[in-house]
Design a protein around this motif. Structure first.
Motif, PDB file in Angstrom:
ATOM      1  N   ILE A  80      -1.097   6.033  -0.647  1.00  0.00           N
ATOM      2  CA  ILE A  80      -2.159   6.047  -1.656  1.00  0.00           C
ATOM      3  C   ILE A  80      -2.315   7.449  -2.244  1.00  0.00           C
ATOM      4  O   ILE A  80      -2.459   7.615  -3.464  1.00  0.00           O
ATOM      5  CB  ILE A  80      -3.487   5.560  -1.042  1.00  0.00           C
ATOM      6  N   ILE A  81      -2.306   8.464  -1.388  1.00  0.00           N
ATOM      7  CA  ILE A  81      -2.420   9.841  -1.875  1.00  0.00           C
ATOM      8  C   ILE A  81      -1.269  10.178  -2.820  1.00  0.00           C
ATOM      9  O   ILE A  81      -1.461  10.825  -3.863  1.00  0.00           O
ATOM     10  CB  ILE A  81      -2.448  10.828  -0.693  1.00  0.00           C
ATOM     11  N   ALA A  82      -0.071   9.738  -2.471  1.00  0.00           N
ATOM     12  CA  ALA A  82       1.078   9.976  -3.351  1.00  0.00           C
ATOM     13  C   ALA A  82       0.879   9.295  -4.698  1.00  0.00           C
ATOM     14  O   ALA A  82       1.227   9.852  -5.753  1.00  0.00           O
ATOM     15  CB  ALA A  82       2.354   9.475  -2.666  1.00  0.00           C
ATOM     16  N   HIS A  87      -0.474   9.925 -10.597  1.00  0.00           N
ATOM     17  CA  HIS A  87      -1.306   9.596 -11.761  1.00  0.00           C
ATOM     18  C   HIS A  87      -2.211  10.755 -12.178  1.00  0.00           C
ATOM     19  O   HIS A  87      -3.191  10.573 -12.902  1.00  0.00           O
ATOM     20  CB  HIS A  87      -2.143   8.349 -11.476  1.00  0.00           C
ATOM     21  N   GLY A  88      -1.873  11.948 -11.720  1.00  0.00           N
ATOM     22  CA  GLY A  88      -2.552  13.141 -12.208  1.00  0.00           C
ATOM     23  C   GLY A  88      -3.867  13.480 -11.538  1.00  0.00           C
ATOM     24  O   GLY A  88      -4.597  14.342 -12.036  1.00  0.00           O
ATOM     25  N   VAL A  94     -10.200  14.538  -4.453  1.00  0.00           N
ATOM     26  CA  VAL A  94     -10.113  13.518  -3.400  1.00  0.00           C
ATOM     27  C   VAL A  94     -10.852  14.054  -2.172  1.00  0.00           C
ATOM     28  O   VAL A  94     -10.516  15.126  -1.662  1.00  0.00           O
ATOM     29  CB  VAL A  94      -8.651  13.186  -3.041  1.00  0.00           C
ATOM     30  N   ARG A  95     -11.845  13.297  -1.716  1.00  0.00           N
ATOM     31  CA  ARG A  95     -12.674  13.767  -0.605  1.00  0.00           C
ATOM     32  C   ARG A  95     -12.889  12.639   0.399  1.00  0.00           C
ATOM     33  O   ARG A  95     -13.262  11.526   0.021  1.00  0.00           O
ATOM     34  CB  ARG A  95     -14.023  14.251  -1.135  1.00  0.00           C
ATOM     35  N   ALA A 139      -2.116   0.980  -9.025  1.00  0.00           N
ATOM     36  CA  ALA A 139      -1.177   1.811  -8.263  1.00  0.00           C
ATOM     37  C   ALA A 139      -1.666   1.993  -6.825  1.00  0.00           C
ATOM     38  O   ALA A 139      -0.868   1.972  -5.878  1.00  0.00           O
ATOM     39  CB  ALA A 139      -1.011   3.168  -8.948  1.00  0.00           C
ATOM     40  N   ILE A 140      -2.981   2.164  -6.656  1.00  0.00           N
ATOM     41  CA  ILE A 140      -3.537   2.300  -5.311  1.00  0.00           C
ATOM     42  C   ILE A 140      -3.331   1.016  -4.515  1.00  0.00           C
ATOM     43  O   ILE A 140      -2.954   1.040  -3.335  1.00  0.00           O
ATOM     44  CB  ILE A 140      -5.041   2.648  -5.385  1.00  0.00           C
ATOM     45  N   ALA A 141      -3.573  -0.115  -5.169  1.00  0.00           N
ATOM     46  CA  ALA A 141      -3.425  -1.399  -4.488  1.00  0.00           C
ATOM     47  C   ALA A 141      -1.990  -1.639  -4.046  1.00  0.00           C
ATOM     48  O   ALA A 141      -1.733  -2.133  -2.939  1.00  0.00           O
ATOM     49  CB  ALA A 141      -3.887  -2.529  -5.411  1.00  0.00           C
ATOM     50  N   VAL A 142      -1.044  -1.290  -4.912  1.00  0.00           N
ATOM     51  CA  VAL A 142       0.370  -1.467  -4.563  1.00  0.00           C
ATOM     52  C   VAL A 142       0.766  -0.536  -3.428  1.00  0.00           C
ATOM     53  O   VAL A 142       1.458  -0.925  -2.481  1.00  0.00           O
ATOM     54  CB  VAL A 142       1.263  -1.238  -5.798  1.00  0.00           C
ATOM     55  N   ALA A 143       0.315   0.709  -3.512  1.00  0.00           N
ATOM     56  CA  ALA A 143       0.685   1.700  -2.506  1.00  0.00           C
ATOM     57  C   ALA A 143       0.095   1.372  -1.139  1.00  0.00           C
ATOM     58  O   ALA A 143       0.761   1.500  -0.106  1.00  0.00           O
ATOM     59  CB  ALA A 143       0.235   3.096  -2.948  1.00  0.00           C
TER      60      ALA A 143
END
Length: 246
Positions: A80-82, A87-88, A94-95, A139-143
């Motif tokens: 997810i972090i990747a 996506h910039g 991120v916290r 993208a988060i959901a896929v990752a």
């Protein structure tokens, strides 16, 4: 002797009353008579599209052991972090806001027994590209795969002060227009402003999490509608009524 003291006391009281009367007349003359004023409430509202969003997302993994649950959560979290980086999204946006691990129990037997472990890690992501937030969520959901979790979306303005300034100008103009109309309707002359107080608020922008459904394939993307929000400023103002001989 008693009569003389009584007369002296009466004279002293009379002197105090005269002095108090003089002080009262002076304070009214030098100050402002609140009874001769026009008080109104003015409102200004600015509506604008949000330019910043906050997404709560993370992972939750169940496994037979803590080590296995941690490993699965770490793998999904790193993916997810990747995706966020791709996506910039900056690292500073991120916290981590929640983190826990706990055992799950099976209560079907007389004596509860550990049935596995849950490992969870939640982060708060500040998104500055609101237009691309749907693609980011996909993208988060896929990752993250089946381990991904979403805790809602909220929207805001990066510079709410600028919107408040515009709303404040409208509120003051609205208050003055009302005061001038009241003065005209009642045949008096509007004087200097006496007091002004302000209250302001911004309508919260909360994303519709349940409607942000994920597509079964890549042919459709998640649709997120930020909408608009209102920044409202209200002022209560009072103007002095001028005397005709001023």
């Amino acid at each position: 002797m008693t009569r003389s003291r009584t007369i002296a006391a009466l004279v002293a009281v009379a002197a105090l009353l005269v002095l108090a009367s003089a002080c009262f007349e002076t304070s009214v003359e030098d100050g402002i008579d609140d009874s001769r004023s026009i008080s109104v409430t003015g409102t200004g509202e600015i509506r604008a599209e949000p330019d910043i969003a906050t997404v709560n997302t993370g992972v939750e993994v169940r496994a037979d052991t803590v080590a296995a649950a941690r490993a699965g959560a770490a793998e999904a979290s790193n993916a997810i972090i990747a995706a966020l980086r791709a996506h910039g999204v900056e690292e500073s946006d991120v916290r981590t806001v929640d983190f826990y691990v706990y055992p799950e129990y099976d209560y079907r037997d007389e004596t509860p027994r550990v049935n596995g472990y849950v490992f969870s890690n939640t982060v708060q992501v500040t998104v500055r590209d609101v237009e691309g937030i749907g693609e980011l969520i996909d993208a988060i959901a896929v990752a993250g795969g089946d381990a991904v979790r979403f805790g809602g979306i909220s929207f805001a303005h990066a510079d709410p002060g600028a919107l408040a300034e515009e709303a404040r100008e409208l509120a003051v103009a609205d208050a003055r227009a009302k005061a001038e109309q009241l003065a005209e309707l009642t045949g008096v002359t509007l004087g200097s402003i006496i007091t002004v107080t302000e209250t302001s608020w911004a309508a919260p922008l909360v994303g519709l999490g349940p409607r942000a459904e994920f597509a079964a394939d890549d042919s459709f993307g998640t649709s997120i509608q930020p909408g608009t929000s209102a920044v409202t400023v209200t002022v209560q103002a009072a103007w002095e009524i001028e005397d005709e001989d001023d």
